[in-house]
Design a protein around this motif. Structure first.
Motif, PDB file in Angstrom:
ATOM      1  N   LEU A 137      10.278  -6.092  -2.203  1.00  0.00           N
ATOM      2  CA  LEU A 137      10.510  -7.530  -2.164  1.00  0.00           C
ATOM      3  C   LEU A 137      10.115  -8.116  -0.812  1.00  0.00           C
ATOM      4  N   ASP A 138      10.392  -7.400   0.267  1.00  0.00           N
ATOM      5  CA  ASP A 138       9.975  -7.867   1.594  1.00  0.00           C
ATOM      6  C   ASP A 138       8.462  -8.055   1.658  1.00  0.00           C
ATOM      7  N   GLU A 139       7.721  -7.201   0.984  1.00  0.00           N
ATOM      8  CA  GLU A 139       6.263  -7.262   1.010  1.00  0.00           C
ATOM      9  C   GLU A 139       5.698  -8.382   0.125  1.00  0.00           C
ATOM     10  N   ILE A 140       6.413  -8.717  -0.957  1.00  0.00           N
ATOM     11  CA  ILE A 140       5.866  -9.680  -1.917  1.00  0.00           C
ATOM     12  C   ILE A 140       6.642 -10.989  -1.974  1.00  0.00           C
ATOM     13  N   ALA A 141       7.659 -11.145  -1.158  1.00  0.00           N
ATOM     14  CA  ALA A 141       8.621 -12.237  -1.334  1.00  0.00           C
ATOM     15  C   ALA A 141       8.112 -13.624  -0.987  1.00  0.00           C
ATOM     16  N   ILE A 142       7.181 -13.753  -0.083  1.00  0.00           N
ATOM     17  CA  ILE A 142       6.772 -15.086   0.354  1.00  0.00           C
ATOM     18  C   ILE A 142       5.907 -15.732  -0.721  1.00  0.00           C
ATOM     19  N   PRO A 143       6.460 -16.749  -1.385  1.00  0.00           N
ATOM     20  CA  PRO A 143       5.665 -17.421  -2.427  1.00  0.00           C
ATOM     21  C   PRO A 143       4.437 -18.112  -1.842  1.00  0.00           C
ATOM     22  N   ASP A 144       3.372 -18.044  -2.591  1.00  0.00           N
ATOM     23  CA  ASP A 144       2.113 -18.687  -2.225  1.00  0.00           C
ATOM     24  C   ASP A 144       1.641 -19.467  -3.446  1.00  0.00           C
ATOM     25  N   SER A 181       0.839  -1.196   0.000  1.00  0.00           N
ATOM     26  CA  SER A 181       0.000   0.000   0.000  1.00  0.00           C
ATOM     27  C   SER A 181       0.878   1.252   0.000  1.00  0.00           C
ATOM     28  N   PRO A 182       0.707   2.131  -0.988  1.00  0.00           N
ATOM     29  CA  PRO A 182       1.483   3.370  -0.989  1.00  0.00           C
ATOM     30  C   PRO A 182       1.296   4.176   0.295  1.00  0.00           C
ATOM     31  N   ALA A 183       0.120   4.106   0.903  1.00  0.00           N
ATOM     32  CA  ALA A 183      -0.160   4.885   2.116  1.00  0.00           C
ATOM     33  C   ALA A 183       0.765   4.510   3.274  1.00  0.00           C
ATOM     34  N   VAL A 184       1.231   3.274   3.289  1.00  0.00           N
ATOM     35  CA  VAL A 184       2.141   2.832   4.353  1.00  0.00           C
ATOM     36  C   VAL A 184       3.446   3.617   4.299  1.00  0.00           C
ATOM     37  N   TYR A 185       3.810   4.070   3.123  1.00  0.00           N
ATOM     38  CA  TYR A 185       5.074   4.780   2.925  1.00  0.00           C
ATOM     39  C   TYR A 185       4.853   6.272   2.699  1.00  0.00           C
ATOM     40  N   GLU A 186       3.782   6.783   3.291  1.00  0.00           N
ATOM     41  CA  GLU A 186       3.385   8.182   3.129  1.00  0.00           C
ATOM     42  C   GLU A 186       4.555   9.126   3.377  1.00  0.00           C
ATOM     43  N   GLY A 187       4.704  10.068   2.457  1.00  0.00           N
ATOM     44  CA  GLY A 187       5.737  11.085   2.594  1.00  0.00           C
ATOM     45  C   GLY A 187       7.115  10.655   2.122  1.00  0.00           C
ATOM     46  N   THR A 188       7.213   9.466   1.561  1.00  0.00           N
ATOM     47  CA  THR A 188       8.508   8.972   1.093  1.00  0.00           C
ATOM     48  C   THR A 188       8.530   8.939  -0.435  1.00  0.00           C
ATOM     49  N   PRO A 189       9.730   8.881  -1.013  1.00  0.00           N
ATOM     50  CA  PRO A 189       9.806   8.737  -2.467  1.00  0.00           C
ATOM     51  C   PRO A 189       9.122   7.454  -2.961  1.00  0.00           C
ATOM     52  N   LEU A 190       9.143   6.397  -2.148  1.00  0.00           N
ATOM     53  CA  LEU A 190       8.499   5.154  -2.562  1.00  0.00           C
ATOM     54  C   LEU A 190       6.997   5.351  -2.744  1.00  0.00           C
ATOM     55  N   GLU A 191       6.378   6.114  -1.858  1.00  0.00           N
ATOM     56  CA  GLU A 191       4.949   6.393  -2.013  1.00  0.00           C
ATOM     57  C   GLU A 191       4.689   7.099  -3.343  1.00  0.00           C
ATOM     58  N   SER A 192       5.500   8.088  -3.657  1.00  0.00           N
ATOM     59  CA  SER A 192       5.340   8.833  -4.911  1.00  0.00           C
ATOM     60  C   SER A 192       5.486   7.916  -6.118  1.00  0.00           C
TER      61      SER A 192
END
Length: 92
Positions: free
Chosen positions: A58-65, A21-32
């Motif tokens: 990658l930390d957010e999406i790394a766990i294969p399902d 979620s971009p909102a988790v990184y609010e105010g950072t370049p990653l959010e933008s």
């Protein structure tokens, strides 16, 4: 800081945004960056991104399902892992 460009399709962007979620990184370049790729009309999108930002994604999406993973999420995982390896291999 190591930076590079990663090419992502709209389908891959959709998979990222299901998990990050971009909102988790609010105010950072990653959010933008996440917001920019979300509204981009270009397909694929060339995303200029740092090694640190790639690590976060990658930390957010790394766990294969295996039951739920699509080819698009597998593809973006491989692209991110490859780019991170490039950064580390360059010795910069």
């Amino acid at each position: 800081m190591k930076r590079g460009i990663i090419e992502v399709s709209h389908a891959e962007v959709d998979e990222i945004l299901k998990r990050v979620s971009p909102a988790v990184y609010e105010g950072t370049p990653l959010e933008s960056k996440l917001n920019a790729i979300m509204i981009s009309d270009v397909d694929p999108v060339n995303l200029e991104i740092s090694a640190e930002e790639l690590e976060v994604i990658l930390d957010e999406i790394a766990i294969p399902d295996p039951a739920n993973d699509t080819e698009d999420i597998k593809s973006i995982r491989r692209k991110i892992q490859q780019k991170i390896l490039e950064f580390h291999g360059n010795g910069e």
